[in-house]
Design a protein around this motif. Structure first.
Motif, mmCIF file in Angstrom:
data_model
loop_
_atom_site.group_PDB
_atom_site.id
_atom_site.type_symbol
_atom_site.label_atom_id
_atom_site.label_comp_id
_atom_site.label_asym_id
_atom_site.label_seq_id
_atom_site.Cartn_x
_atom_site.Cartn_y
_atom_site.Cartn_z
ATOM 1 N N LEU A 84 38.104 41.669 26.364
ATOM 2 C CA LEU A 84 37.316 42.191 27.527
ATOM 3 C C LEU A 84 37.990 42.550 28.655
ATOM 4 C CD1 LEU A 84 34.269 42.373 28.793
ATOM 5 C CD2 LEU A 84 34.708 40.034 29.817
ATOM 6 N N VAL A 85 37.585 43.768 29.299
ATOM 7 C CA VAL A 85 38.448 44.402 30.487
ATOM 8 C C VAL A 85 36.866 44.177 31.504
ATOM 9 C CG1 VAL A 85 39.530 46.053 31.616
ATOM 10 C CG2 VAL A 85 39.964 45.655 29.475
ATOM 11 N N GLN A 86 37.445 43.652 32.731
ATOM 12 C CA GLN A 86 36.486 43.651 33.801
ATOM 13 C C GLN A 86 36.990 44.752 35.020
ATOM 14 O OE1 GLN A 86 35.685 39.333 34.113
ATOM 15 N NE2 GLN A 86 33.731 39.865 33.792
ATOM 16 N N LEU A 87 36.327 45.480 35.634
ATOM 17 C CA LEU A 87 36.726 46.277 36.494
ATOM 18 C C LEU A 87 36.083 46.377 37.761
ATOM 19 C CD1 LEU A 87 37.211 49.868 34.321
ATOM 20 C CD2 LEU A 87 39.121 48.056 35.072
ATOM 21 N N ALA A 88 37.176 46.388 38.823
ATOM 22 C CA ALA A 88 36.466 46.335 40.246
ATOM 23 C C ALA A 88 37.495 46.826 41.124
ATOM 24 C CB ALA A 88 35.904 44.989 40.716
ATOM 25 N N ASP A 89 37.202 47.159 42.329
ATOM 26 C CA ASP A 89 38.205 47.846 43.278
ATOM 27 C C ASP A 89 38.037 46.909 44.966
ATOM 28 O OD1 ASP A 89 40.104 49.073 44.941
ATOM 29 O OD2 ASP A 89 39.337 50.879 44.290
ATOM 30 N N PHE A 90 38.633 46.992 45.829
ATOM 31 C CA PHE A 90 38.191 46.470 46.983
ATOM 32 C C PHE A 90 38.744 47.733 48.141
ATOM 33 C CE2 PHE A 90 42.145 44.522 45.368
ATOM 34 C CZ PHE A 90 42.893 44.380 46.335
ATOM 35 N N MET A 91 38.491 47.110 49.423
ATOM 36 C CA MET A 91 38.413 48.186 50.429
ATOM 37 C C MET A 91 39.805 48.128 51.222
ATOM 38 S SD MET A 91 35.879 49.868 49.863
ATOM 39 C CE MET A 91 35.609 51.064 51.289
ATOM 40 N N TRP A 92 40.560 47.484 51.032
ATOM 41 C CA TRP A 92 41.865 47.317 51.579
ATOM 42 C C TRP A 92 43.183 47.118 50.744
ATOM 43 C CZ3 TRP A 92 37.649 44.698 53.341
ATOM 44 C CH2 TRP A 92 37.451 43.563 52.807
ATOM 45 N N GLN A 93 44.262 47.443 51.427
ATOM 46 C CA GLN A 93 45.503 47.669 50.526
ATOM 47 C C GLN A 93 46.222 46.485 49.997
ATOM 48 O OE1 GLN A 93 46.808 50.033 48.903
ATOM 49 N NE2 GLN A 93 45.896 51.887 49.794
ATOM 50 N N GLU A 94 46.145 45.372 50.877
ATOM 51 C CA GLU A 94 47.105 44.127 50.840
ATOM 52 C C GLU A 94 45.999 42.962 51.021
ATOM 53 O OE1 GLU A 94 51.125 42.059 51.903
ATOM 54 O OE2 GLU A 94 50.492 44.046 52.938
ATOM 55 N N ILE A 95 46.123 41.898 50.255
ATOM 56 C CA ILE A 95 45.471 40.510 50.502
ATOM 57 C C ILE A 95 46.858 39.482 50.760
ATOM 58 C CG2 ILE A 95 44.210 38.694 49.635
ATOM 59 C CD1 ILE A 95 42.685 40.797 47.841
#
Length: 299
Positions: free
Chosen positions: A198-209
């Motif tokens: 399985l491959v789950q995909l998502a993004d987020f809005m800032w470059q670094e955590i």
């Protein structure tokens, strides 16, 4: 859509976690957006107001293929009564998979302070889980949580899977966790594509955590669909690498987002559809986006 695009689009599904509301409207929104598969969350099924049988019937009536079922947490590395307790929980979840027609159970790496760090112990536990799943025809996808206690990057999860050495035990990949830990994409090339379940995909809005706490908060409240965040190029690279590697399995959009929980279901499903079309039409057809066109186009 062209026949090629339809084929690529069919590779992508949405997770019920990404949508607000009861199960039936979620299934309807996914289907009307053009998706043919759905990743089910346990809380959407066992929390159905009319009971489990009604939830199973709704899934079957939707015509959507079940990508998989999630999620078994904090399973590996325990001993004694804690281990026995988790095995009992796992049996219940496997039975739910069977009833729902889910061929994959997602297992996240443990966060428990009681879990041992010994990878042979982890592998032994996952081997037992996989053996329980064999008679049911279910595969186990082991995923590294980016805040996992001992396994928090997918190369570590892959090592445990190799140690366990079971044909129905493979790895689950999640782009969010890999981007959060800045795990090198080159590490994907070391994985057997036939063991990626399985491959789950998502993004987020800032470059670094910058901290584990921020990582958890971002993961649970601020994910966005692929192409909507600042890691579009990395998402595209991931999908292309996996395709070149030989992966031909499912992709699911797992997007925890508080804002999306306040939007109408068709609106959120339409955003997921745009992501699937971007990945299907642009990425998997090996188009090379211009630098100013790498972001997902808005309708």
């Amino acid at each position: 859509m062209s026949q090629t695009t339809q084929g690529n689009f069919a590779d992508f599904g949405i997770d019920t976690i990404s949508l607000a509301g009861p199960l039936e409207p979620k299934l309807k929104a996914a289907r009307e957006a053009g998706f043919s598969q759905i990743m089910l969350s346990a809380r959407d099924v066992v929390g159905h107001p009319d009971g489990l049988d009604a939830a199973v019937a709704a899934v079957q009536a939707s015509g959507l293929r079940v990508t998989g079922f999630q999620v078994l947490r904090d399973f590996e590395g325990l001993s004694g009564h804690l281990h026995d307790y988790k095995v009992d929980v796992a049996k219940s979840m496997l039975d739910l998979c069977r009833r729902l027609g889910a061929k994959v159970l997602l297992v996240c790496s443990t966060t428990s302070v009681h879990a041992q760090e010994d990878r042979e112990h982890m592998a032994r536990d996952l081997r037992k889980l996989a053996m329980l799943a064999v008679p049911l025809g279910i595969r186990i996808a082991y995923e590294a949580l980016s805040w996992g206690r001992h396994v928090n990057e997918f190369p570590q999860a892959w090592d445990v899977v190799l140690r366990a050495d079971m044909p129905n035990l493979g790895i689950g990949l999640d782009s969010f966790h890999a981007f959060a830990t800045k795990t090198a994409a080159d590490e994907l090339d070391l994985i057997d594509p036939y063991k990626i379940f399985l491959v789950q995909l998502a993004d987020f809005m800032w470059q670094e955590i910058r901290s584990v706490e921020e990582r958890i908060t971002t993961a649970r409240h601020f994910r966005v669909f692929p192409g909507e965040g600042v890691h579009s190029a990395e998402v595209a690279d991931w999908v292309l690498r996996l395709h070149r590697l030989g992966y031909r399995g499912d992709y699911s959009f797992e997007v925890f987002n508080d804002d999306y929980q306040q939007m109408p279901l068709p609106t959120v499903a339409a955003r997921a559809r745009r992501s699937a079309l971007w990945l299907g039409e642009t990425v998997l057809r090996r188009s090379v986006p211009l630098p100013n066109a790498i972001k997902l186009k808005r309708a």
